[in-house]
Design an enzyme around this catalytic site. Structure first.
Site, PDB file in Angstrom:
ATOM      1  N   ASP A  91       0.870  -1.179   0.000  1.00 49.06           N
ATOM      2  CA  ASP A  91       0.000   0.000   0.000  1.00 49.06           C
ATOM      3  C   ASP A  91       0.902   1.224   0.000  1.00 49.06           C
ATOM      4  O   ASP A  91       1.314   1.735   1.040  1.00 49.06           O
ATOM      5  CB  ASP A  91      -0.921  -0.013   1.219  1.00 49.06           C
ATOM      6  CG  ASP A  91      -2.064   0.979   1.046  1.00 49.06           C
ATOM      7  OD1 ASP A  91      -2.106   1.685   0.014  1.00 49.06           O
ATOM      8  OD2 ASP A  91      -2.924   1.044   1.947  1.00 49.06           O
ATOM      9  N   ALA A  92       1.253   1.650  -1.206  1.00 50.04           N
ATOM     10  CA  ALA A  92       2.307   2.647  -1.389  1.00 50.04           C
ATOM     11  C   ALA A  92       1.780   3.917  -2.046  1.00 50.04           C
ATOM     12  O   ALA A  92       2.400   4.968  -1.976  1.00 50.04           O
ATOM     13  CB  ALA A  92       3.417   2.043  -2.242  1.00 50.04           C
ATOM     14  N   LYS A  93       0.643   3.804  -2.704  1.00 48.46           N
ATOM     15  CA  LYS A  93      -0.008   4.952  -3.356  1.00 48.46           C
ATOM     16  C   LYS A  93       0.977   5.749  -4.202  1.00 48.46           C
ATOM     17  O   LYS A  93       1.024   6.965  -4.133  1.00 48.46           O
ATOM     18  CB  LYS A  93      -0.723   5.811  -2.309  1.00 48.46           C
ATOM     19  CG  LYS A  93      -1.796   5.008  -1.554  1.00 48.46           C
ATOM     20  CD  LYS A  93      -2.632   5.820  -0.609  1.00 48.46           C
ATOM     21  CE  LYS A  93      -3.793   5.022  -0.034  1.00 48.46           C
ATOM     22  NZ  LYS A  93      -3.428   3.964   0.917  1.00 48.46           N
ATOM     23  N   ARG A  94       1.743   5.032  -5.034  1.00 48.57           N
ATOM     24  CA  ARG A  94       2.730   5.662  -5.885  1.00 48.57           C
ATOM     25  C   ARG A  94       2.078   6.188  -7.161  1.00 48.57           C
ATOM     26  O   ARG A  94       0.882   5.977  -7.399  1.00 48.57           O
ATOM     27  CB  ARG A  94       3.842   4.668  -6.238  1.00 48.57           C
ATOM     28  CG  ARG A  94       4.616   4.140  -5.028  1.00 48.57           C
ATOM     29  CD  ARG A  94       5.338   5.247  -4.276  1.00 48.57           C
ATOM     30  NE  ARG A  94       6.386   4.732  -3.407  1.00 48.57           N
ATOM     31  CZ  ARG A  94       6.273   4.531  -2.096  1.00 48.57           C
ATOM     32  NH1 ARG A  94       5.153   4.805  -1.466  1.00 48.57           N
ATOM     33  NH2 ARG A  94       7.296   4.075  -1.394  1.00 48.57           N
TER      34      ARG A  94
ATOM     35  N   ASP B  96      -1.780   9.912   1.796  1.00 50.04           N
ATOM     36  CA  ASP B  96      -2.550   8.797   2.348  1.00 50.04           C
ATOM     37  C   ASP B  96      -3.474   9.379   3.420  1.00 50.04           C
ATOM     38  O   ASP B  96      -3.459  10.590   3.652  1.00 50.04           O
ATOM     39  CB  ASP B  96      -1.590   7.747   2.927  1.00 50.04           C
ATOM     40  CG  ASP B  96      -2.163   6.338   2.889  1.00 50.04           C
ATOM     41  OD1 ASP B  96      -3.315   6.157   3.341  1.00 50.04           O
ATOM     42  OD2 ASP B  96      -1.468   5.426   2.421  1.00 50.04           O
TER      43      ASP B  96
END
Lengths: 271, 271
Positions: A91-94, B96
């Site tokens: 879960d890195a939201k890159r 996030d």
């Protein structure tokens, strides 16, 4: 892990639970040292306690990066400690311009051997496409998130809400074999609309437990013929107890969700 | 580094150049080993060659994460090798839910001692706000990016284009003392509109050089009374030559931009 194997794993374990490894040092039980070694030991204990009840693990990179290079080592060792039977989501939201996103894809798919990475959509197709070019690997695009700030932009309308543009457009970049979407459980009322737009894709649903979303609502509006859901719980499992019985408490919290999931799968005739 | 110090540094060095440390292993000159040690040595050589001509460095985290924990160590050591006189931007494009963004902020501001982090806006206020709570530190929010995919969502309209909503709304979350925006040089025609919305904020402008944006256009539409620009070049400096003369070539490429910048600052009566 490809789609077929993921669906098989869900049916075998009668669970579509993903355990979020958001291992906040400040919240570790007192028996663990508040450092990289303590965090890794805690993660291993949580994995041992929950693996019978979940199909996926989702370490959030923020909780590892805060420890610098040692944190990245904990991330690597945590992922190595997850059984091959489980789906692994970074879960890195890159998301960055194409040649840069390709480096992120290599970092998470080749370096860390994750199955999937969460990706932010703001920069559009070339920021997501590199994550779709690795066989058996997945991009999970943020659609409608579970937090308060999701109201700031995701619902802006240009004929339809912005998150629906993201769904409609980005599904053309990949297939239900390599693309999923994040839809917060706190937005369950939107799930039936979302299912109209992406009937076949898996949805990764955070926000049950600590954030308040209800599993029954998520199942009612979100399940599809191939199940099509991974529902995440983090804090409600990891920190079910912060005392010596934390492992038993985590196991119990995960099992409780698994039993609900089995009942929901049976109710919806999916087992 | 606060706004006053940043402006002073720009005036002293007569440059608003940011050098992007996107140190792609595959492109290192042949005298460097294609590993973490080679990358660090290359970065140090580039910093030595360019520090007289720039005010900021911007390592992009993707190029470090691809090397795993060793890459994170290179990132730490690269940042340590940048002189205190220079502004340091982690080009990480994070974002996030609130408690998670706070971990990222700690990772980059406290752990890595960066001055600024680039942040994706899709998740809204609570995803950005934690980056604004560290004195002397900055969040740089993606507004209008330089890549082809910027056309996919950033121009969607709800009375005005989506990126303009991002500018209008997010400027209420912080101040020109802790908030900047990314605006791609390839979108120079939008810069005058952007300056109407955010007259005072610094803009971080990638996309000159390899991506094709023109510095003159960026200066014409982007400069404000406090200069208000950091213009980034990465590949055109780092890989100006891939032979033994790479350091001289990088130095020359940076100096060439610095001279143009000095002339532009003089032309606009800002020195």
């Amino acid at each position: 892990m490809d789609r077929e194997a993921l669906i098989a794993a869900i049916r075998t374990r009668q669970s579509f639970l993903c355990v979020g490894l958001d291992s906040d040092l400040e919240k570790l039980p007192s028996s663990f040292s508040k450092d990289a070694a303590g965090m890794l030991a805690f993660n291993k204990a949580i994995i041992a306690a929950t693996k019978a009840y979940c199909v996926a693990y989702k370490p959030n990179t923020a909780f590892y990066e805060v420890l610098g290079k040692e944190g990245w080592a904990v991330l690597e060792e945590t992922i190595a400690a997850i059984p091959d039977t489980h789906f692994i989501i970074a879960d890195a939201k890159r998301g960055d311009i194409g040649n840069t996103s390709r480096q992120y894809a290599k970092a998470f798919f080749e370096g860390l051997q994750c199955d999937a990475v969460t990706v932010a959509p703001y920069m559009g197709e070339d920021s997501v496409a590199p994550f779709l070019q690795f066989p058996g690997k997945w991009a999970i695009v943020l659609a409608l998130t579970s937090n308060a700030g999701s109201r700031d932009f995701q619902h802006l309308t240009d004929q339809k809400p912005f998150y629906q543009h993201v769904l409609a457009q980005s599904q053309q970049w990949g297939t239900p074999e390599n693309l999923m979407y994040v839809v917060g459980a706190t937005q369950a009322e939107a799930l039936s609309t979302i299912r109209d737009i992406v009937p076949d894709h898996f949805l990764l649903v955070p926000g049950i437990g600590a954030q308040g979303g209800r599993l029954e609502d998520v199942a009612r509006y979100g399940l599809n013929k191939d199940i099509g859901l991974l529902v995440n719980a983090s804090r409600s499992i990891l920190f079910a107890s912060q005392d010596d019985d934390f492992q038993e408490a985590a196991s119990h919290a995960a099992q409780e969700i698994q039993i609900k999931m089995r009942n929901l799968l049976e109710h919806h005739k999916l087992l």
